[in-house]
Design an enzyme around this catalytic site. Structure first.
Site, mmCIF file in Angstrom:
data_model
loop_
_atom_site.group_PDB
_atom_site.id
_atom_site.type_symbol
_atom_site.label_atom_id
_atom_site.label_comp_id
_atom_site.label_asym_id
_atom_site.label_seq_id
_atom_site.Cartn_x
_atom_site.Cartn_y
_atom_site.Cartn_z
ATOM 1 N N GLY A 137 0.764 -1.239 0.000
ATOM 2 C CA GLY A 137 0.000 0.000 0.000
ATOM 3 C C GLY A 137 0.797 1.293 0.000
ATOM 4 O O GLY A 137 0.364 2.286 -0.559
ATOM 5 N N ASP A 159 0.692 3.364 4.213
ATOM 6 C CA ASP A 159 -0.353 4.136 3.534
ATOM 7 C C ASP A 159 -1.361 4.684 4.530
ATOM 8 O O ASP A 159 -1.720 5.857 4.488
ATOM 9 C CB ASP A 159 -1.061 3.284 2.457
ATOM 10 N N ASP A 185 -5.210 2.291 10.290
ATOM 11 C CA ASP A 185 -6.631 2.041 10.531
ATOM 12 C C ASP A 185 -6.750 1.729 12.034
ATOM 13 O O ASP A 185 -6.946 2.626 12.841
ATOM 14 C CB ASP A 185 -7.058 0.889 9.625
ATOM 15 N N PHE A 208 -14.048 3.598 4.026
ATOM 16 C CA PHE A 208 -13.121 2.775 3.266
ATOM 17 C C PHE A 208 -12.638 3.582 2.055
ATOM 18 O O PHE A 208 -13.445 4.130 1.304
ATOM 19 C CB PHE A 208 -13.766 1.465 2.807
ATOM 20 N N ASP A 229 -5.819 -0.164 -1.988
ATOM 21 C CA ASP A 229 -6.600 -1.023 -2.877
ATOM 22 C C ASP A 229 -7.932 -1.444 -2.281
ATOM 23 O O ASP A 229 -8.123 -1.437 -1.067
ATOM 24 C CB ASP A 229 -5.808 -2.296 -3.183
HETATM 25 P P1 IMP Z 1 -4.360 -1.571 10.515
HETATM 26 O O1 IMP Z 1 -3.419 -2.642 10.958
HETATM 27 O O2 IMP Z 1 -5.756 -1.802 11.013
HETATM 28 O O3 IMP Z 1 -3.863 -0.177 10.867
HETATM 29 O O4 IMP Z 1 -4.503 -1.672 8.957
HETATM 30 C C1 IMP Z 1 -3.435 -1.394 8.200
HETATM 31 C C2 IMP Z 1 -3.590 -1.803 6.763
HETATM 32 O O5 IMP Z 1 -4.927 -2.075 6.367
HETATM 33 C C3 IMP Z 1 -3.140 -0.648 5.905
HETATM 34 O O6 IMP Z 1 -1.743 -0.663 5.715
HETATM 35 C C4 IMP Z 1 -3.911 -0.861 4.630
HETATM 36 O O7 IMP Z 1 -3.187 -1.696 3.768
HETATM 37 C C5 IMP Z 1 -5.173 -1.564 5.074
HETATM 38 N N1 IMP Z 1 -6.315 -0.628 5.134
HETATM 39 C C6 IMP Z 1 -6.879 -0.084 6.233
HETATM 40 N N2 IMP Z 1 -7.887 0.733 5.927
HETATM 41 C C7 IMP Z 1 -7.985 0.718 4.574
HETATM 42 C C8 IMP Z 1 -8.850 1.398 3.633
HETATM 43 O O8 IMP Z 1 -9.741 2.213 3.964
HETATM 44 N N3 IMP Z 1 -8.610 1.122 2.316
HETATM 45 C C9 IMP Z 1 -7.642 0.266 1.897
HETATM 46 N N4 IMP Z 1 -6.812 -0.372 2.737
HETATM 47 C C10 IMP Z 1 -6.980 -0.152 4.063
HETATM 48 MG MG MG Z 2 -0.858 -1.741 3.999
#
Ligand code: IMP
Ligand code: MG
Length: 177
Positions: free
Chosen positions: A45, A100, A103, A152, A159
């Site tokens: 990402g 990227d 979340d 999202f 992606d």
């Molecule tokens: P986390 O571990 O929950 O912070 O998620 C991290 C990963 O989830 C990011 O590096 C993204 O690749 C993916 N991700 C989280 N939210 C989104 C979104 O809204 N669109 C696309 N990818 C996302």
């Molecule tokens: Mg990612």
């Protein structure tokens, strides 16, 4: 605009994104001067953000790419696999983790913990986007470009099921009705 089965609408334009990256790069240049930082980019990402950010870094710095996989479809699974591709020691280095989006932030937190085992001087984090509503309290993003609600989003490296990474702007899922 459709990506596979879902409709998306423009959210952040290329121009706004580039302006913001410029100012975040400026901060990094100031704060990391003399620290010989190693930028560690989380694939897939972050590839576009990392490229645009790193072009604007004007102090001596290295970059390397690693891969973790934790996300499927439109909601975080919270499952994290191992770190693949770390090709140098971070011992004694100032590391800047580049992703990227934060979340839940669990990916970055997990990678940070793995990196810390090699005794770097410091591990900083930068992401293009942060979903502050979902971010777990224990995680701090040092340099963020945009704080966004829990929508999202796709484009600019992000992606939906593998598609949409090539878009220059960022789009969010359109809620119909
Ligand atoms: P986390 O571990 O929950 O912070 O998620 C991290 C990963 O989830 C990011 O590096 C993204 O690749 C993916 N991700 C989280 N939210 C989104 C979104 O809204 N669109 C696309 N990818 C996302
Ligand atoms: Mg990612």
């Amino acid at each position: 605009m459709f990506i596979r089965d879902k409709e998306f609408e423009l959210y952040l334009s290329e121009e706004i994104i580039q302006q913001k990256i410029n100012s975040v790069a400026g901060l990094l240049n100031q704060q990391l001067k003399g620290k010989d930082p190693l930028f560690l980019v989380l694939l897939n990402g972050a590839f576009m953000y990392a490229a645009d950010l790193f072009k604007r870094i004007d102090i001596p710095a290295e970059i390397s790419f690693v891969k973790v996989s934790s996300y499927h479809g439109t909601s975080s699974t919270g499952k994290i696999s191992d770190l693949i591709g770390l090709d140098r020691s971070v011992n004694g280095r100032t590391v800047v983790l580049v992703d990227d989006i934060a979340d839940t932030g669990l990916t970055l937190m997990h990678v940070r913990e793995m990196i810390l085992q090699d005794n770097p001087v410091d591990v900083l984090t930068t992401t293009l986007l942060v979903k502050h509503n979902k971010l777990q309290n224990r995680i701090k993003i040092d340099f963020e470009c945009f704080s966004i609600p829990d929508d999202f989003v796709v484009g600019y490296g992000l992606d939906y099921d593998g598609y949409g990474r090539n878009l220059k702007d960022i789009y969010k899922l359109k809620i119909s009705g």
